[in-house]
Motif scaffolding. Sequence first.
Motif, PDB file in Angstrom:
ATOM      1  N   ARG A 109       0.838  -1.205   0.000  1.00 36.94           N
ATOM      2  CA  ARG A 109       0.000   0.000   0.000  1.00 36.94           C
ATOM      3  C   ARG A 109       0.867   1.247   0.000  1.00 36.94           C
ATOM      4  NH1 ARG A 109      -0.705   5.009   2.587  1.00 36.94           N
ATOM      5  NH2 ARG A 109      -2.900   5.501   2.924  1.00 36.94           N
ATOM      6  N   VAL A 173      -5.434  -0.189   4.495  1.00 38.14           N
ATOM      7  CA  VAL A 173      -6.117  -0.598   3.258  1.00 38.14           C
ATOM      8  C   VAL A 173      -7.208   0.407   2.883  1.00 38.14           C
ATOM      9  CG1 VAL A 173      -7.595  -2.351   2.203  1.00 38.14           C
ATOM     10  CG2 VAL A 173      -5.606  -3.034   3.577  1.00 38.14           C
ATOM     11  N   VAL A 177      -7.392   2.739  -0.522  1.00 41.39           N
ATOM     12  CA  VAL A 177      -8.504   2.762  -1.482  1.00 41.39           C
ATOM     13  C   VAL A 177      -9.004   4.194  -1.663  1.00 41.39           C
ATOM     14  CG1 VAL A 177     -10.879   2.026  -1.898  1.00 41.39           C
ATOM     15  CG2 VAL A 177      -9.193   0.382  -1.013  1.00 41.39           C
ATOM     16  N   ASP A 178      -9.087   4.945  -0.561  1.00 43.25           N
ATOM     17  CA  ASP A 178      -9.541   6.334  -0.635  1.00 43.25           C
ATOM     18  C   ASP A 178      -8.612   7.179  -1.500  1.00 43.25           C
ATOM     19  OD1 ASP A 178     -11.277   8.573   0.262  1.00 43.25           O
ATOM     20  OD2 ASP A 178      -9.450   9.249   1.270  1.00 43.25           O
ATOM     21  N   VAL A 180      -6.766   6.093  -3.964  1.00 41.47           N
ATOM     22  CA  VAL A 180      -6.967   5.681  -5.354  1.00 41.47           C
ATOM     23  C   VAL A 180      -8.203   6.364  -5.932  1.00 41.47           C
ATOM     24  CG1 VAL A 180      -7.531   3.745  -6.864  1.00 41.47           C
ATOM     25  CG2 VAL A 180      -5.766   3.480  -5.105  1.00 41.47           C
TER      26      VAL A 180
END
Length: 197
Positions: A109, A173, A177-178, A180
């Motif tokens: 990440r 994680v 995602v945020d 991205v």
Amino acid sequence: MTDPAPSPWNIANLVTMVRIALVPVFAWALLVDDGTSVTWRLVATGIFAAAALSDKIDGYLARSRGLVTDLGKILDPIADKALVGSALVLLWWPLGELPWWVPVVILARELGITVMRMAMLRYAVMPASRGGKIKTVLQIVAILLFLLPLAHLPQAVLVVAWIAMGAAVVVTVVTGVDYVVQGWRIRRDARRTGTGR
């Protein structure tokens, strides 16, 4: 007349360089007697804590004294990732105190988001989010707990350590995602308005 740019060899950057220099010292202390020495585990924990604290110190010095430099912007994330990465990897191998997927998930990440943020510079600068800061705090706390000589401490400490590490992984994680999603939106909007370089 504009103020001269701060020297890259300023006190804030020197603190960052010391943090980088502490990484191999920390690793050596952690691995003394294959990580079984209570004294050296506490020394390693202290070194890690001091290095993690220095991240706040160099950031404060850079902002309060106008010492923000391009060198500092490069060295600071390198220092942070080297410190956290070395701790996670060593706790996995050779010490075997973390499963392999913990360092893999966290470091994948970190590396992925760093690469993405660099790629996004052609559109906009992606600032660190509040969630990202919480993620960093959780990672530091979880690692500090795992660095302690847990075999010589009450079982409750190990339980707390795993809860903290689990929370760190989940937030790592989720914030990844945020980032991205943010990156996708910035890229989409920049292409719509033709502002991308």
